[in-house]
Structure formats: structure tokens, C-alpha cells
Design a protein around this motif. Structure first.
Motif, PDB file in Angstrom:
ATOM      1  N   GLU A 183      50.011 -56.399 -55.003  1.00 47.57           N
ATOM      2  CA  GLU A 183      50.613 -55.233 -55.647  1.00 47.57           C
ATOM      3  C   GLU A 183      51.014 -55.551 -57.090  1.00 47.57           C
ATOM      4  O   GLU A 183      50.801 -54.740 -57.989  1.00 47.57           O
ATOM      5  CB  GLU A 183      51.838 -54.751 -54.860  1.00 47.57           C
ATOM      6  CG  GLU A 183      51.525 -54.238 -53.475  1.00 47.57           C
ATOM      7  CD  GLU A 183      50.672 -52.981 -53.474  1.00 47.57           C
ATOM      8  OE1 GLU A 183      50.746 -52.203 -54.453  1.00 47.57           O
ATOM      9  OE2 GLU A 183      49.931 -52.783 -52.519  1.00 47.57           O
ATOM     10  N   ARG A 186      40.965 -54.445 -54.606  1.00 40.32           N
ATOM     11  CA  ARG A 186      42.293 -54.894 -54.162  1.00 40.32           C
ATOM     12  C   ARG A 186      42.894 -53.935 -53.145  1.00 40.32           C
ATOM     13  O   ARG A 186      43.618 -54.357 -52.245  1.00 40.32           O
ATOM     14  CB  ARG A 186      43.220 -55.107 -55.350  1.00 40.32           C
ATOM     15  CG  ARG A 186      42.788 -56.324 -56.150  1.00 40.32           C
ATOM     16  CD  ARG A 186      43.787 -56.720 -57.174  1.00 40.32           C
ATOM     17  NE  ARG A 186      43.333 -57.935 -57.852  1.00 40.32           N
ATOM     18  CZ  ARG A 186      43.749 -58.311 -59.039  1.00 40.32           C
ATOM     19  NH1 ARG A 186      44.632 -57.592 -59.685  1.00 40.32           N
ATOM     20  NH2 ARG A 186      43.304 -59.417 -59.577  1.00 40.32           N
ATOM     21  N   THR A 187      42.593 -52.640 -53.276  1.00 41.10           N
ATOM     22  CA  THR A 187      43.068 -51.678 -52.281  1.00 41.10           C
ATOM     23  C   THR A 187      42.393 -51.939 -50.945  1.00 41.10           C
ATOM     24  O   THR A 187      43.045 -51.905 -49.890  1.00 41.10           O
ATOM     25  CB  THR A 187      42.799 -50.238 -52.753  1.00 41.10           C
ATOM     26  OG1 THR A 187      43.483 -50.032 -53.987  1.00 41.10           O
ATOM     27  CG2 THR A 187      43.286 -49.225 -51.738  1.00 41.10           C
ATOM     28  N   SER A 236      44.055 -54.866 -49.463  1.00 38.76           N
ATOM     29  CA  SER A 236      45.373 -54.497 -48.953  1.00 38.76           C
ATOM     30  C   SER A 236      45.270 -53.790 -47.610  1.00 38.76           C
ATOM     31  O   SER A 236      46.022 -54.088 -46.683  1.00 38.76           O
ATOM     32  CB  SER A 236      46.108 -53.597 -49.956  1.00 38.76           C
ATOM     33  OG  SER A 236      46.398 -54.300 -51.125  1.00 38.76           O
TER      34      SER A 236
END
Length: 122
Positions: free
Chosen positions: A60, A90-91, A94
Motif C-alpha cells: 500500500e 500490485r492490486t 494485494s
């Protein structure tokens, strides 16, 4: 704009520090508990959960640094396209980590645990 670049670097290093400290911290807690109580599936799952949460938090910060760096320092179409790719990757990471930690997608309701008959104690 020159003042923004050091801020971006600080946020990036903060994300990296969170990942590194969280990784070693969760490993130390895991090792101590495994030595004290003996290895168990529960201790291993808690280790994975703690490790995953530190990686998520670090990601984040890294995404935030990318957003600020791209929007404030280089707001070109090329840099925005690169930012979109980075945020997308990156999402995905995640979401993958969230599924690994929780065992379900973030938008799914948590299923009640069976067998205990009592309230959950998280």
C-alpha cells in the motif's frame, strides 16, 4: 516539484521497511512459538497471515509512492500508463494475498465457523 521527490522516496523506503521488518518480525514470532509450543498448523497459519499482512501494508505504501510520484513529478501519458500497470499488478498481488490470508475474496461474507456454538473471538 523538487520537494515532492524526497517525500516519494521516504514513502517508498517506508513501504520497504514495513515489508522487511514485518517479514523478520513475523518469522521471529513464528520461530519462538514453534520452539516453545512445538510446530502446529495453527502457528504456521498465523505466521502466514502476519507475513501476508505486512506485505500488504508495505505494498500500500509503495502504491501510494508511485501515485504521488507519477502525478506530482511526471504527469505525462506515458508515466500514467506505467502507473496504471504498476497499480494493476500490485492490486492483483494485494487481492491474491488477501485470499491467502482470509481464505475468501474481500467482497465475500465470512462464513460462520461451525462446531464451537459460541461467538468468534478475533
Amino acid at each position: 516539484m523538487d520537494a515532492v521527490e524526497p517525500i516519494v522516496r521516504i514513502v517508498e523506503w517506508t513501504g520497504i521497511a514495513i515489508i522487511v521488518a514485518g517479514s523478520f518480525g513475523s518469522l521471529a514470532v513464528f520461530a519462538a512459538r514453534a520452539l516453545r509450543q512445538g510446530f502446529s498448523e495453527r502457528i504456521y497459519e498465523e505466521f502466514r497471515s502476519t507475513l501476508g499482512r505486512s506485505i500488504l501494508l508495505g505494498l500500500e505504501f509503495l502504491v501510494a509512492a508511485d501515485i504521488v510520484g507519477t502525478v506530482a513529478i511526471e504527469p505525462t501519458l506515458d508515466s500514467l500508463a506505467v502507473l496504471a500497470g504498476i497499480v494493476l499488478i500490485r492490486t492483483f498481488l494485494s487481492f491474491s494475498l488477501e485470499v491467502e490470508i482470509e481464505g475468501r475474496w474481500p467482497w465475500q461474507q465470512q462464513e460462520p465457523r461451525s462446531g464451537g456454538g459460541g461467538a468468534e473471538g478475533d
